[in-house]
Design an enzyme around this catalytic site. Structure first.
Site, short mmCIF file in Angstrom:
data_model
loop_
_atom_site.label_atom_id
_atom_site.label_comp_id
_atom_site.label_asym_id
_atom_site.label_seq_id
_atom_site.Cartn_x
_atom_site.Cartn_y
_atom_site.Cartn_z
N LEU A 120 0.82 -1.22 0.00
CA LEU A 120 0.00 0.00 0.00
C LEU A 120 0.85 1.26 0.00
O LEU A 120 0.44 2.30 -0.53
CB LEU A 120 -0.92 0.01 1.23
CG LEU A 120 -1.92 -1.16 1.34
CD1 LEU A 120 -2.69 -1.06 2.64
CD2 LEU A 120 -2.87 -1.15 0.14
N GLY B 117 7.63 3.80 1.63
CA GLY B 117 8.31 5.05 1.95
C GLY B 117 9.67 4.82 2.55
O GLY B 117 10.09 3.70 2.81
N GLY C 262 9.62 3.06 5.99
CA GLY C 262 8.99 1.75 6.13
C GLY C 262 7.92 1.53 5.08
O GLY C 262 7.55 2.43 4.32
N THR D 282 4.02 -0.29 4.05
CA THR D 282 2.70 -0.67 4.54
C THR D 282 2.11 -1.70 3.59
O THR D 282 2.10 -1.48 2.36
CB THR D 282 1.77 0.55 4.65
OG1 THR D 282 2.39 1.54 5.47
CG2 THR D 282 0.43 0.16 5.26
N LYS E 248 2.39 -2.75 9.10
CA LYS E 248 3.33 -1.65 8.88
C LYS E 248 4.72 -2.07 9.32
O LYS E 248 4.92 -2.60 10.41
CB LYS E 248 2.90 -0.41 9.68
CG LYS E 248 1.74 0.34 9.06
CD LYS E 248 1.57 1.69 9.74
CE LYS E 248 0.55 2.52 8.99
NZ LYS E 248 0.43 3.87 9.57
N ASP F 283 -0.80 12.44 14.50
CA ASP F 283 -0.96 12.64 13.05
C ASP F 283 -2.44 12.70 12.66
O ASP F 283 -2.89 11.97 11.78
CB ASP F 283 -0.25 11.51 12.28
CG ASP F 283 -0.07 11.85 10.80
OD1 ASP F 283 -0.21 13.03 10.44
OD2 ASP F 283 0.20 10.92 10.01
#
Length: 685
Positions: free
Chosen positions: A16, A19, A22, A24, A40, A139
């Site tokens: 998904l 980055g 890490g 996902t 994750k 977040d």
């Protein structure tokens, strides 16, 4: 191990996100057919073995907390499992079927006010639970709020566990400045949610929100988000403005506070709707009741007019109070009370304003009137308790706090207030019990930990005191008082290096923390770091040139390394600020004596005695002077008075010193030649 399986059970269906910090994945649990989850991968920022060990412990602690949290609230994304594999860290999260709020907050398509209020209320209710567990989401943004497909409820997802471990941030569109600077607070989440509300009301994208953050009022520095074309409920705008205040100290501190204010808006709207329905029923009675209706309508208008006026005045008073304009708030509450002398809320809030202005008598009177009008108002008892405490009526205050607790047993603040009052009455056991109860009800209540720690220290339970101050610092690493109080305790434990570090941390957080400079200066002086000690005392006088204790302590410091003239100058400056400062007279007398000026020393000790006839040190030091002046009877009289006072004050060593001087004089032995150390350096205020 099957290379396609994570932790030997999670098959990757789809990547998904890929980055730098890490990946996902969408995965399937092979042990539970058809069960899909989000996994994750978290990438530590360092390969250092020591850092990795620390991070792994932190990861396990955070994950365990989030796992419990998800079990407590059905609108929080559940953390299913967490594991380590090939030195990588992974968390397994519930897959929430639904659409992110980004599908609802669409550029150029503002949401209705009622939708925004509902959105805020839903997420705030979640944050109450989240924050009670000591967790900050970190977040909050539309992408991390999911409208669950099964029941259309909002679910909070993607807690910032990676950010918590690495102290890094990626997207700052909705984040407050203190979070960007690495100084995270619980109400940083409230700020972010306020920015989401603004985006919803205006129909803004993330990029537009970033641009909006730069549009600030030149005078206040606050975000300017309302425009002429936007018609928004004034009360809702006030709430959102307080959510997104630039300075976190001026922001809402707790999610419950925002919820309470939102409920006031919704309750007001419901009342208006009920009034509208009543009017409609009157109209539907038809022409047959037209005469009655005409009279009834006139009678209806007057109370309604007054109700609206009262509500407007009351709310304006509340707004002024929240803005710190207490005089203006009182004027509005006065008018609201004139319109309705039975308005208990107006008396209650006016009392709060008087309290803020230091008029505790009037605050007490207003709280009493509020209680008279509404004996079930726990908050009025609570407010009167604080007013009574300020007036020194601690027993009466305790009675009021106790009544507030009877009416609302979950009020942590009432227990805290009662604890403070019990502290004043030296009921240390009762105070500790109250602070502990406040903590049990509100686990993040740093002030309660702080006060409990102070009592533990007073009772010489220093380990328990340190633990309380440690907790304050853990909950809020930016709480300068936590470091300061821990520093005091370290100093008592003779852990001088640790105390200096704590005082330094307190000063770094609050560069104007006078008490921290003073105590750090004293330790530097004790260990012979003369330059550092002088710099600390000088720093205090730069902050507040009228802080007399800084002159006293700097004078004691100068005396300690033989700068008697400098010490005299400092004590003289202290006396200019307070001509009745016994400590300054006593210590200046010591300095004059060291310079051989017996007359001036004798005058200073005599002045100290004239101001405070129970000052044992002044009698002792004057006894030394009289001995040098061959005034044997006068010296014996002074030493006897000093001995009696020392004994009453429990200062056994000083009592024995005075008794020894009396014995020497009565036996015609060698006279005393100098003041004791305690009469010099240790005489502080």
């Amino acid at each position: 191990m099957n290379s396609h399986l994570l932790n030997e059970r999670y098959r990757i269906i789809k990547v998904l996100n890929d980055g730098e910090k890490g990946k996902t994945y969408l995965v399937e649990d092979v042990n539970l057919a058809g069960s899909q989850f989000i996994v994750k991968q978290l990438c530590p920022p360092s390969n250092n073995p020591q850092n990795l060990t620390i991070l792994h412990h932190l990861f396990a602690s955070l994950a365990a907390t989030l796992e419990k949290l998800g079990q407590k609230h059905e609108k929080i994304q559940k953390l299913i499992a967490y594991f380590e594999e090939n030195q990588e860290l992974y968390i397994v999260q519930e897959l929430i079927a639904g659409n992110p709020l980004t599908d609802e907050i669409i550029q150029g398509q503002p949401l209705r006010e009622d939708q925004v209020i509902s959105l805020l209320s839903d997420i705030l209710e979640i944050l109450v639970i989240v924050h009670s567990y000591g967790v900050i989401h970190r977040d909050i943004k539309p992408a991390n709020i999911i409208r669950r497909e099964s029941d259309k409820k909002l679910v909070l997802v993607n807690f910032g566990i990676n950010e918590a471990m690495t102290n890094t941030i990626e997207n700052i569109e909705y984040m407050p400045i203190e979070q960007v600077n690495g100084n995270l607070k619980y109400n940083s989440d409230i700020y972010a949610l306020g920015m989401v509300a603004i985006a919803a009301l205006l129909g803004l994208s993330g990029t537009e929100i970033s641009n909006l953050r730069t549009q600030k009022n030149r005078l206040t520095g606050e975000i300017v988000w309302r425009n002429k074309n936007l018609k928004v409920n004034k009360k809702l705008a006030i709430i959102i403005n307080r959510m997104v205040r630039f300075d976190y100290r001026k922001r809402y501190q707790y999610a419950t506070e925002v919820l309470d204010d939102l409920k006031k808006i919704t309750n007001l709207e419901r009342n208006r709707e009920k009034q509208h329905q009543k009017k409609l029923l009157l109209v539907l009675t038809g022409v047959a009741g037209c005469i009655t209706l005409g009279v009834g309508a006139w009678q209806l208008r007057l109370p309604k007019f007054l109700t609206n006026a009262q509500q407007t005045l009351y709310q304006e008073g509340v707004n002024k109070y929240d803005a710190g304009n207490y005089e203006g708030a009182i004027e509005d509450f006065n008018q609201a009370i004139e319109l309705d002398p039975k308005n208990a809320l107006a008396y209650n809030r006016r009392g709060d304003a008087y309290y803020r202005l230091g008029d505790y008598e009037q605050a007490q009177a207003d709280s009493s009137q509020a209680i008279l009008l509404n004996p079930q108002d726990a908050n009025a008892y609570f407010d009167r308790g604080f007013a009574l405490s300020e007036l020194g009526k601690y027993k009466e205050a305790i009675a009021d706090y106790t009544q507030a607790i009877k009416l609302n047993s979950q009020d942590a603040y009432a227990y805290y207030g009662r604890g403070l009052a019990r502290t004043k009455l030296k009921d240390n056991k009762g105070a500790i019990e109250d602070f502990s109860k406040a903590i049990a009800l509100k686990p993040q209540y740093t002030e309660a930990y702080l006060q409990r720690g102070i009592i533990h220290r007073r009772l010489k339970q220093r380990l328990e005191a340190i633990q309380d101050f440690d907790t304050v610092i853990k909950i809020n690493p930016s709480d300068a008082k936590g470091y300061y109080q821990r520093g005091l305790t370290q100093s008592i434990n003779n852990q001088k290096d640790a105390a200096i570090k704590d005082y330094t941390d307190a000063i770094n957080i609050n560069p104007k923390y006078i008490e921290a400079y003073l105590n750090r200066g004293d330790i530097y002086s004790d260990i012979g770091d003369n330059l550092e000690a002088t710099e600390d005392y000088n720093a205090i006088l730069q902050i507040d040139p009228k802080f007399s204790a800084a002159y006293i302590h700097r004078g004691i410091h100068r005396f300690s390394f033989g700068d008697y003239k400098g010490a005299i100058e400092d004590y003289t400056e202290a006396l200019k600020l307070d001509s009745n400062d016994v400590v300054a007279y006593n210590n200046r007398g010591n300095a004059y004596l060291e310079l051989g000026n017996k007359k001036a020393a004798n005058q200073d000790y005599s002045r100290a005695i004239a101001i405070n006839s129970n000052n044992a040190l002044a009698y002792y030091n004057r006894g030394v002077i009289r001995t040098k002046q061959k005034n044997k009877q006068g010296a014996i009289a002074d030493f006897k008075k000093a001995a009696k006072l020392f004994q009453q004050q429990g200062e056994q060593d000083s009592y024995q010193d005075a008794q020894r001087e009396i014995a020497i004089l009565q036996n015609n032995s060698a006279p005393a030649t100098t003041t004791r150390p305690k009469s010099g350096k240790r005489e502080k205020n």
